[in-house]
Design a protein around this motif. Structure first.
Motif, PDB file in Angstrom:
ATOM      1  N   ARG A   4      12.232  39.327   8.095  1.00  0.00           N
ATOM      2  CA  ARG A   4      12.984  38.332   7.389  1.00  0.00           C
ATOM      3  C   ARG A   4      14.426  38.421   7.778  1.00  0.00           C
ATOM      4  O   ARG A   4      14.901  37.819   8.676  1.00  0.00           O
ATOM      5  CB  ARG A   4      12.927  38.613   5.890  1.00  0.00           C
ATOM      6  CG  ARG A   4      11.667  38.259   5.246  1.00  0.00           C
ATOM      7  CD  ARG A   4      10.969  37.193   5.928  1.00  0.00           C
ATOM      8  NE  ARG A   4       9.659  37.074   5.666  1.00  0.00           N
ATOM      9  CZ  ARG A   4       8.738  37.945   5.954  1.00  0.00           C
ATOM     10  NH1 ARG A   4       8.981  39.052   6.390  1.00  0.00           N
ATOM     11  NH2 ARG A   4       7.522  37.680   5.783  1.00  0.00           N
ATOM     12  N   THR A   5      15.139  39.239   7.062  1.00  0.00           N
ATOM     13  CA  THR A   5      16.573  39.253   7.242  1.00  0.00           C
ATOM     14  C   THR A   5      17.049  40.619   7.635  1.00  0.00           C
ATOM     15  O   THR A   5      16.547  41.594   7.166  1.00  0.00           O
ATOM     16  CB  THR A   5      17.257  38.893   5.924  1.00  0.00           C
ATOM     17  OG1 THR A   5      16.276  38.521   5.003  1.00  0.00           O
ATOM     18  CG2 THR A   5      18.221  37.774   6.115  1.00  0.00           C
ATOM     19  N   LEU A   6      18.032  40.618   8.515  1.00  0.00           N
ATOM     20  CA  LEU A   6      18.593  41.871   8.971  1.00  0.00           C
ATOM     21  C   LEU A   6      20.030  41.967   8.529  1.00  0.00           C
ATOM     22  O   LEU A   6      20.785  41.017   8.611  1.00  0.00           O
ATOM     23  CB  LEU A   6      18.557  41.939  10.506  1.00  0.00           C
ATOM     24  CG  LEU A   6      17.169  42.004  11.128  1.00  0.00           C
ATOM     25  CD1 LEU A   6      17.300  41.952  12.629  1.00  0.00           C
ATOM     26  CD2 LEU A   6      16.467  43.260  10.711  1.00  0.00           C
ATOM     27  N   ALA A  48      15.117  33.188   0.357  1.00  0.00           N
ATOM     28  CA  ALA A  48      13.732  33.034   0.790  1.00  0.00           C
ATOM     29  C   ALA A  48      13.614  31.855   1.754  1.00  0.00           C
ATOM     30  O   ALA A  48      14.367  30.887   1.653  1.00  0.00           O
ATOM     31  CB  ALA A  48      12.830  32.822  -0.418  1.00  0.00           C
ATOM     32  N   PRO A  49      12.667  31.934   2.692  1.00  0.00           N
ATOM     33  CA  PRO A  49      12.447  30.801   3.614  1.00  0.00           C
ATOM     34  C   PRO A  49      12.087  29.533   2.838  1.00  0.00           C
ATOM     35  O   PRO A  49      11.450  29.595   1.791  1.00  0.00           O
ATOM     36  CB  PRO A  49      11.267  31.272   4.475  1.00  0.00           C
ATOM     37  CG  PRO A  49      11.254  32.747   4.343  1.00  0.00           C
ATOM     38  CD  PRO A  49      11.755  33.048   2.969  1.00  0.00           C
ATOM     39  N   GLY A  98       6.134  29.514  13.267  1.00  0.00           N
ATOM     40  CA  GLY A  98       5.345  30.511  13.981  1.00  0.00           C
ATOM     41  C   GLY A  98       5.963  31.884  14.032  1.00  0.00           C
ATOM     42  O   GLY A  98       5.455  32.772  14.721  1.00  0.00           O
ATOM     43  N   LYS A  99       7.035  32.108  13.277  1.00  0.00           N
ATOM     44  CA  LYS A  99       7.675  33.430  13.335  1.00  0.00           C
ATOM     45  C   LYS A  99       8.176  33.926  11.976  1.00  0.00           C
ATOM     46  O   LYS A  99       8.435  35.119  11.820  1.00  0.00           O
ATOM     47  CB  LYS A  99       8.837  33.414  14.321  1.00  0.00           C
ATOM     48  CG  LYS A  99       9.957  32.457  13.968  1.00  0.00           C
ATOM     49  CD  LYS A  99      11.061  32.515  15.028  1.00  0.00           C
ATOM     50  CE  LYS A  99      12.227  31.602  14.653  1.00  0.00           C
ATOM     51  NZ  LYS A  99      13.317  31.675  15.656  1.00  0.00           N
ATOM     52  N   THR A 100       8.311  33.046  10.998  1.00  0.00           N
ATOM     53  CA  THR A 100       8.805  33.459   9.694  1.00  0.00           C
ATOM     54  C   THR A 100       7.639  33.742   8.762  1.00  0.00           C
ATOM     55  O   THR A 100       6.781  32.875   8.551  1.00  0.00           O
ATOM     56  CB  THR A 100       9.687  32.358   9.075  1.00  0.00           C
ATOM     57  OG1 THR A 100      10.772  32.086   9.951  1.00  0.00           O
ATOM     58  CG2 THR A 100      10.225  32.796   7.723  1.00  0.00           C
ATOM     59  N   ALA A 101       7.584  34.946   8.209  1.00  0.00           N
ATOM     60  CA  ALA A 101       6.480  35.326   7.334  1.00  0.00           C
ATOM     61  C   ALA A 101       6.699  34.818   5.921  1.00  0.00           C
ATOM     62  O   ALA A 101       7.777  34.939   5.354  1.00  0.00           O
ATOM     63  CB  ALA A 101       6.319  36.830   7.320  1.00  0.00           C
TER      64      ALA A 101
END
Length: 320
Positions: A4-6, A48-49, A98-101
């Motif tokens: 997610r986030t760094l 959150a996404p 296709g990359k964010t959970a």
């Protein structure tokens, strides 16, 4: 799994570490600021996404200052490092990019992080690499639809967050006429290697042999998707997985599969941490209890149609 986030300070080091061990890490966004340490340095909490069904619930969560003050100091500088497995809907899945959970497990990880006033990084790892990643300190905890079992308790300490059972997936129309475990004798069954589904398959195999029937042919794979392909491709007559996942797969008309529950298999799934990381265990338990009593936990479950999995309180090592 997918991240997610760094934190800006920790991103380079974490990406290097996860790349070296084969994990997949991805950046997310965050802009809500909150002081997590009583007033010193402010931490920019992750948002959150947008495709996360419980995004509004997660983004409304503010730090519990008492819990944040007792959380491990490293969370304020390094963030909460989480590992999961993407491709297990509705628990973990990718958004349309296709990359964010997204999914319930990432949602709960984000909610816990916000309760503790910490940023969060969620990494995608193959199932068998998750506990080793926690034990080596690469990750703070694993949340990956992982059954809390006595054997796993020898390696990690769990905070149980849902109660779930197993299920079978068969081809649409059930051509093999499988109605339950007794019908698996002489059949080929695909499972995730080293998971609870494998343990169930081995138990059913033992029952078949004890009854003098043909053994179960068990095919083992690294992930749930590979196991499912064996059924849709005709190599296996059934696959054993968690029932919530089986029901989700059966709801997809493109897969042409049917789901059935395996009665009596309900057990707790846990968030796994290093046993000696007692501050973190207490912090995660406290955060989960706070989310339960505050009502956010129930809203996260409802967003993903998982109300039946709810627990009443956070229990440590409840698996028997």
């Amino acid at each position: 799994m997918n991240i997610r986030t760094l934190s800006a300070l920790a991103a380079g080091a974490l990406l290097a570490a996860t790349t070296a061990c084969g994990a997949q890490s991805l950046d997310g966004g965050g802009d809500a600021a909150a002081p997590a340490d009583g007033g010193a340095a402010a931490v920019t909490l992750d948002q959150a996404p947008t495709e996360e069904k419980a995004a509004d619930v997660i983004n409304a969560i503010t730090p519990d200052q008492a819990l944040a003050a007792k959380a491990p100091a490293r969370l304020k500088t390094q963030g909460l490092k989480v590992v999961t497995s993407v491709g297990y809907p509705p628990m973990e899945l990718y958004a349309s990019d296709g990359k964010t959970a997204i999914g319930f497990d990432p949602a709960l990880a984000r909610a816990i992080a916000r309760k503790l006033g910490a940023k969060v990084t969620i990494s995608d790892e193959e199932f068998n690499s998750q506990i080793p990643g926690v034990l080596t300190g690469r990750y703070d905890f694993v949340i990956s639809s992982m059954s809390d079992t006595p054997d796993r308790q020898k390696q990690v300490t769990f905070v149980d967050y849902v109660q779930a059972g197993a299920g079978l997936l068969v081809k649409k129309g059930n051509p093999a006429k499988i109605g339950g475990p007794a019908d698996l004798c002489g059949k080929t069954v695909s499972v995730v290697d080293n998971g609870s589904s494998m343990e169930l398959a081995e138990g059913y195999d033992a029952d078949c042999k004890k009854a003098g029937k043909t053994a179960v042919n068990i095919l083992k794979f690294p992930g749930d998707q590979e196991a499912l392909i064996q059924v849709t491709g005709g190599r296996a007559q059934a696959t054993i997985t968690d029932y919530v996942v089986a029901a989700s797969k059966a709801a997809d008309p493109k897969l042409e599969v049917e789901a059935m529950a395996l009665e009596g298999t309900e057990s707790p799934w846990g968030i796994g941490m290093k046993p000696d990381d007692k501050e973190l265990v207490d912090s995660v338990k406290g955060a989960l209890d706070s989310l339960i009593t505050g009502g956010e936990y129930a809203k996260l479950l409802k967003a993903w149609n998982l109300d039946k999995l709810a627990v009443q309180s956070a229990v440590v090592n409840g698996g028997k």
